[in-house]
Design a protein around this motif. Structure first.
Motif, PDB file in Angstrom:
ATOM      1  N   PRO A 235       3.903  -9.141  -1.682  1.00  0.00           N
ATOM      2  CA  PRO A 235       4.253  -8.076  -0.734  1.00  0.00           C
ATOM      3  C   PRO A 235       4.144  -6.707  -1.380  1.00  0.00           C
ATOM      4  O   PRO A 235       4.339  -6.559  -2.579  1.00  0.00           O
ATOM      5  CB  PRO A 235       5.708  -8.388  -0.363  1.00  0.00           C
ATOM      6  N   PHE A 236       3.816  -5.696  -0.565  1.00  0.00           N
ATOM      7  CA  PHE A 236       3.747  -4.312  -1.058  1.00  0.00           C
ATOM      8  C   PHE A 236       4.938  -3.496  -0.548  1.00  0.00           C
ATOM      9  O   PHE A 236       4.877  -2.276  -0.499  1.00  0.00           O
ATOM     10  CB  PHE A 236       2.461  -3.633  -0.565  1.00  0.00           C
ATOM     11  N   ASP A 237       6.011  -4.179  -0.146  1.00  0.00           N
ATOM     12  CA  ASP A 237       7.085  -3.452   0.543  1.00  0.00           C
ATOM     13  C   ASP A 237       7.894  -2.544  -0.377  1.00  0.00           C
ATOM     14  O   ASP A 237       8.624  -1.684   0.089  1.00  0.00           O
ATOM     15  CB  ASP A 237       8.010  -4.411   1.301  1.00  0.00           C
ATOM     16  N   GLU A 238       7.752  -2.724  -1.694  1.00  0.00           N
ATOM     17  CA  GLU A 238       8.473  -1.833  -2.610  1.00  0.00           C
ATOM     18  C   GLU A 238       8.021  -0.386  -2.465  1.00  0.00           C
ATOM     19  O   GLU A 238       8.795   0.540  -2.626  1.00  0.00           O
ATOM     20  CB  GLU A 238       8.164  -2.242  -4.055  1.00  0.00           C
ATOM     21  N   ASN A 239       6.731  -0.210  -2.215  1.00  0.00           N
ATOM     22  CA  ASN A 239       6.264   1.175  -2.112  1.00  0.00           C
ATOM     23  C   ASN A 239       5.553   1.512  -0.808  1.00  0.00           C
ATOM     24  O   ASN A 239       5.075   2.617  -0.637  1.00  0.00           O
ATOM     25  CB  ASN A 239       5.397   1.579  -3.312  1.00  0.00           C
ATOM     26  N   LYS A 318       2.748  -7.461   8.289  1.00  0.00           N
ATOM     27  CA  LYS A 318       3.037  -8.156   7.023  1.00  0.00           C
ATOM     28  C   LYS A 318       2.192  -7.444   5.970  1.00  0.00           C
ATOM     29  O   LYS A 318       0.966  -7.610   5.913  1.00  0.00           O
ATOM     30  CB  LYS A 318       2.615  -9.616   7.194  1.00  0.00           C
ATOM     31  N   VAL A 319       2.837  -6.620   5.151  1.00  0.00           N
ATOM     32  CA  VAL A 319       2.093  -5.714   4.277  1.00  0.00           C
ATOM     33  C   VAL A 319       2.059  -6.269   2.844  1.00  0.00           C
ATOM     34  O   VAL A 319       3.102  -6.503   2.230  1.00  0.00           O
ATOM     35  CB  VAL A 319       2.725  -4.304   4.316  1.00  0.00           C
ATOM     36  N   GLY A 320       0.865  -6.498   2.351  1.00  0.00           N
ATOM     37  CA  GLY A 320       0.675  -7.066   1.009  1.00  0.00           C
ATOM     38  C   GLY A 320      -0.659  -7.785   0.982  1.00  0.00           C
ATOM     39  O   GLY A 320      -1.476  -7.618   1.888  1.00  0.00           O
ATOM     40  N   ARG A 321      -0.864  -8.593  -0.061  1.00  0.00           N
ATOM     41  CA  ARG A 321      -2.129  -9.343  -0.137  1.00  0.00           C
ATOM     42  C   ARG A 321      -1.897 -10.699  -0.772  1.00  0.00           C
ATOM     43  O   ARG A 321      -0.903 -10.905  -1.500  1.00  0.00           O
ATOM     44  CB  ARG A 321      -3.172  -8.569  -0.946  1.00  0.00           C
ATOM     45  N   GLU A 341      -1.786  -1.194   5.504  1.00  0.00           N
ATOM     46  CA  GLU A 341      -1.243  -0.495   6.662  1.00  0.00           C
ATOM     47  C   GLU A 341      -2.379   0.389   7.131  1.00  0.00           C
ATOM     48  O   GLU A 341      -3.294   0.698   6.370  1.00  0.00           O
ATOM     49  CB  GLU A 341       0.051   0.282   6.376  1.00  0.00           C
ATOM     50  N   PRO A 342      -2.373   0.794   8.402  1.00  0.00           N
ATOM     51  CA  PRO A 342      -3.611   1.357   8.954  1.00  0.00           C
ATOM     52  C   PRO A 342      -3.876   2.827   8.640  1.00  0.00           C
ATOM     53  O   PRO A 342      -4.787   3.406   9.224  1.00  0.00           O
ATOM     54  CB  PRO A 342      -3.436   1.145  10.459  1.00  0.00           C
ATOM     55  N   LEU A 343      -3.146   3.428   7.713  1.00  0.00           N
ATOM     56  CA  LEU A 343      -3.260   4.877   7.497  1.00  0.00           C
ATOM     57  C   LEU A 343      -4.691   5.349   7.250  1.00  0.00           C
ATOM     58  O   LEU A 343      -5.104   6.387   7.734  1.00  0.00           O
ATOM     59  CB  LEU A 343      -2.355   5.304   6.337  1.00  0.00           C
ATOM     60  N   TYR A 383      -7.996  -4.044  -3.135  1.00  0.00           N
ATOM     61  CA  TYR A 383      -6.735  -3.908  -2.382  1.00  0.00           C
ATOM     62  C   TYR A 383      -5.773  -2.968  -3.093  1.00  0.00           C
ATOM     63  O   TYR A 383      -5.167  -2.085  -2.485  1.00  0.00           O
ATOM     64  CB  TYR A 383      -6.048  -5.271  -2.233  1.00  0.00           C
ATOM     65  N   ASP A 384      -5.617  -3.197  -4.384  1.00  0.00           N
ATOM     66  CA  ASP A 384      -4.602  -2.418  -5.109  1.00  0.00           C
ATOM     67  C   ASP A 384      -5.018  -0.946  -5.200  1.00  0.00           C
ATOM     68  O   ASP A 384      -4.165  -0.054  -5.157  1.00  0.00           O
ATOM     69  CB  ASP A 384      -4.370  -3.021  -6.493  1.00  0.00           C
ATOM     70  N   GLY A 385      -6.325  -0.706  -5.296  1.00  0.00           N
ATOM     71  CA  GLY A 385      -6.801   0.681  -5.328  1.00  0.00           C
ATOM     72  C   GLY A 385      -6.539   1.375  -4.000  1.00  0.00           C
ATOM     73  O   GLY A 385      -6.083   2.524  -3.964  1.00  0.00           O
ATOM     74  N   ILE A 386      -6.790   0.676  -2.899  1.00  0.00           N
ATOM     75  CA  ILE A 386      -6.520   1.279  -1.580  1.00  0.00           C
ATOM     76  C   ILE A 386      -5.017   1.474  -1.416  1.00  0.00           C
ATOM     77  O   ILE A 386      -4.552   2.519  -0.949  1.00  0.00           O
ATOM     78  CB  ILE A 386      -7.101   0.393  -0.457  1.00  0.00           C
ATOM     79  N   ARG A 387      -4.261   0.446  -1.820  1.00  0.00           N
ATOM     80  CA  ARG A 387      -2.798   0.581  -1.711  1.00  0.00           C
ATOM     81  C   ARG A 387      -2.315   1.820  -2.457  1.00  0.00           C
ATOM     82  O   ARG A 387      -1.532   2.616  -1.924  1.00  0.00           O
ATOM     83  CB  ARG A 387      -2.105  -0.659  -2.297  1.00  0.00           C
ATOM     84  N   ASP A 388      -2.798   2.031  -3.675  1.00  0.00           N
ATOM     85  CA  ASP A 388      -2.341   3.184  -4.462  1.00  0.00           C
ATOM     86  C   ASP A 388      -2.657   4.491  -3.748  1.00  0.00           C
ATOM     87  O   ASP A 388      -1.838   5.406  -3.721  1.00  0.00           O
ATOM     88  CB  ASP A 388      -3.010   3.189  -5.848  1.00  0.00           C
ATOM     89  N   TYR A 389      -3.858   4.559  -3.187  1.00  0.00           N
ATOM     90  CA  TYR A 389      -4.237   5.800  -2.511  1.00  0.00           C
ATOM     91  C   TYR A 389      -3.318   6.042  -1.310  1.00  0.00           C
ATOM     92  O   TYR A 389      -2.886   7.173  -1.059  1.00  0.00           O
ATOM     93  CB  TYR A 389      -5.708   5.731  -2.081  1.00  0.00           C
ATOM     94  N   ILE A 390      -2.996   4.977  -0.601  1.00  0.00           N
ATOM     95  CA  ILE A 390      -2.118   5.135   0.567  1.00  0.00           C
ATOM     96  C   ILE A 390      -0.691   5.444   0.117  1.00  0.00           C
ATOM     97  O   ILE A 390      -0.027   6.330   0.681  1.00  0.00           O
ATOM     98  CB  ILE A 390      -2.204   3.883   1.458  1.00  0.00           C
TER      99      ILE A 390
END
Ligand SMILES: Cc1cc2nc3c(=O)[nH]c(=O)nc-3n(C[C@H](O)[C@H](O)[C@H](O)COP(=O)(O)OP(=O)(O)OC[C@H]3O[C@@H](n4cnc5c(N)ncnc54)[C@H](O)[C@@H]3O)c2cc1C
Length: 498
Positions: A235-239, A318-321, A341-343, A383-390
């Motif tokens: 899950p990516f819910d921490e951030n 459900k946010v994560g990978r 998430e769709p940002l 995934y993690d690169g997109i997550r970081d940018y978001i």
């Protein structure tokens, strides 16, 4: 299975992810004896809120040889030049900024922007707002379409807005006559063989559908990869706090601007996406910070709607990978694989990249799992690169009005890579080099995007600490750049999608 022969592929799920993957795998292997069958349950239906894309969707249609004239009208689609972010920063002059899809013209203007950002990071008061330096921003502001007149030799990159339900249906109607099998059946269980690989889908009515390779496109349920094969979900819910969305379509109230609007709200943000037939609106929010009723009321007020019509639709996210997108003889693609998430509207982008990368890795390994680990690492990094940018959008936000925004700005649960990227910005390191050092030669987001984000929020030393540019300092000329972009924009037609 014969190792040299393309596989019999069974795709579970007929949402956009299922049909995109089926079309791509059929194109890769269909002519050489491989088969692709999509199994979906119309009764379960699809999520179908995906309405924005990156330029990857254009590459997908080009790859399949499907003309815009054929699919755009069928999917109520409009062009998208980028995303306008409004209200994410309280800094003066940064009330809004445009995150563009870049094009060749920007190769001439981006160095000036980057240069001025570097000066501004060091406290020199020079123009460094992203809207001034990219053709897509100029075109969107002038409500221009992305395709220039024939005599203008610089193509502009663009994505689309579309009705996701219609996109899935269009792809199904395109794919089935071209050899993709289609079964409308509910899958009740998944049969494993003696080694633990997937052998067949067990469907309602007792039907058993065998295959060599299974693609899990069953949406958030992740029926094969997670539920049956037990692949771990990270899950990516921490951030990323947002876990709900409320959706409310409205009629057009003015001319179509070829951009997505992303407006900050009390506990999240809302999108406005123009289709040919309507405007799609949705508020993505954190249920820890706002109730469904409050979110709906806030969205209605923002859109000028009364309390009853239209009816709101709520969605859980459900946010994560998955830790690994490819497990045994199963590839997960789409929401079953992960969702950030769709940002930045990246979900279908990842589906297309996953399918193409997988096809190449699987085939170059002789249709075996030889390259599975490298593939999984590449997808996880994406995934993690997109997550970081978001996550950076939330972490560097400059709002202070609600707990939601204050908690986001104070959030320390950041990846090491994002921490390094932020350190690079604040310690005046060159961002292009830092991006490559941190995220590799193919980073999820280019240095241009990081500059647009940080500069768009006004993430610079405060005004009172700025000094005027000393005489003789080399400063990129914003007026000349604006004039050049305005001249370029004259080669693009006014945009009118219907
Ligand atoms: C709020 C929100 C906004 C979004 N905005 C964007 C955006 O702007 N851009 C973007 O690219 N993406 C966006 N997305 C993501 C996008 O909606 C999805 O990535 C995309 O629609 C693909 O979904 P999918 O095909 O993986 O899953 P789904 O659409 O959920 O499809 C799942 C499929 O599996 C089938 N299925 C499930 N269980 C069974 C079973 N037991 N038997 C048979 N069939 C079964 C269903 O019938 C369905 O066909 C957004 C998502 C959300 C939640």
């Amino acid at each position: 299975m014969d190792a040299a022969k393309p596989p019999r592929v069974v795709v579970l799920g007929g949402g956009s992810a299922g049909w995109i993957t089926a079309c791509l795998l059929r194109r890769e292997w269909g002519g050489r004896g491989g088969s692709v069958t999509v199994v979906e349950s119309p009764a379960i239906g699809i999520i179908g809120v995906g309405e924005g894309s990156t330029p990857q969707l254009k590459a997908f249609f080009d790859h399949l040889g499907i003309a815009e004239a054929d699919w755009m009208a069928a999917c109520d689609a409009t062009y998208k030049l980028g995303i306008r972010f409004t209200g994410w920063s309280e800094r003066e002059g940064c009330e809004s900024y445009f995150h563009p899809f870049p094009g060749p013209v920007d190769l001439h203007t981006e160095p000036g922007f980057t240069h001025n950002c570097a000066l501004r990071r060091r406290g020199v008061d020079v123009p460094a707002h992203p809207d001034d330096w990219f053709l897509a921003a100029t075109l969107a502001a002038g409500r221009k379409g992305p395709q220039p007149d024939a005599n203008f030799p610089f193509p502009q990159s663009y994505g689309y807005h579309f009705d996701a339900h219609k996109l899935g249906a269009f792809l199904r109607d395109w794919a089935v006559p071209r050899g993709v099998g289609h079964r409308a059946l509910k899958v009740e269980d998944v049969e494993l063989d003696a080694h633990g690989d997937v052998a067949a889908l067990l469907c309602e009515g007792g039907e058993r559908i065998e295959g060599d390779l299974f693609v899990d496109c069953s949406g958030f349920a992740a029926l094969i990869a997670q539920q049956k094969l037990g692949e771990r979900f990270i899950p990516f819910d921490e951030n990323l706090f947002n876990d709900r969305a409320v959706v409310l379509p409205t009629p057009h109230s003015g001319p179509v601007v070829p951009q997505t609007e992303s407006v900050a709200m009390k506990a999240g943000w809302r999108w406005s996406i123009p289709l040919t037939t309507r405007v799609g609106n949705g508020y993505v929010y954190s249920s820890r910070h706002i109730s469904d009723e409050e979110a709906e009321a806030e969205l209605r007020a923002a859109l000028g709607l009364g309390p009853d019509e239209p009816q709101a639709r709520f969605l859980q996210m459900k946010v994560g990978r998955l830790e690994n997108s490819w497990t045994r003889n199963c590839l997960a693609a789409g929401l079953s694989q992960g969702f950030i998430e769709p940002l930045e509207a990246t979900a279908l982008h990842i589906v297309i990249a996953t399918a193409l990368d997988f096809a190449s890795a699987y085939e170059s390994g002789g249709f075996t799992d030889r390259h599975r680990d490298e593939f999984n690492q590449r997808i996880a990094a994406r995934y993690d690169g997109i997550r970081d940018y978001i996550v950076a959008h939330y972490r560097v936000n400059q709002r202070s009005d609600t707990d939601y925004w204050r908690e986001n700005a104070a959030n320390q649960a950041l990846s090491d890579n994002l921490k390094s990227m932020m350190t690079a910005w604040f310690t005046h390191q060159p961002i292009t080099e830092a991006n490559a050092a941190i995220y590799g030669q193919e980073p999820a987001y280019a240095a241009m995007s990081w500059h647009a984000l940080f500069a768009g929020y006004g993430t610079f030393p405060p005004r009172e600490k700025m000094q005027a540019a000393p005489q003789g300092l080399d400063v990129a000329d914003v007026e000349a750049t604006r004039a050049m972009l305005a001249a370029c924009a004259r080669n693009f037609p006014d945009y009118s999608p219907v």
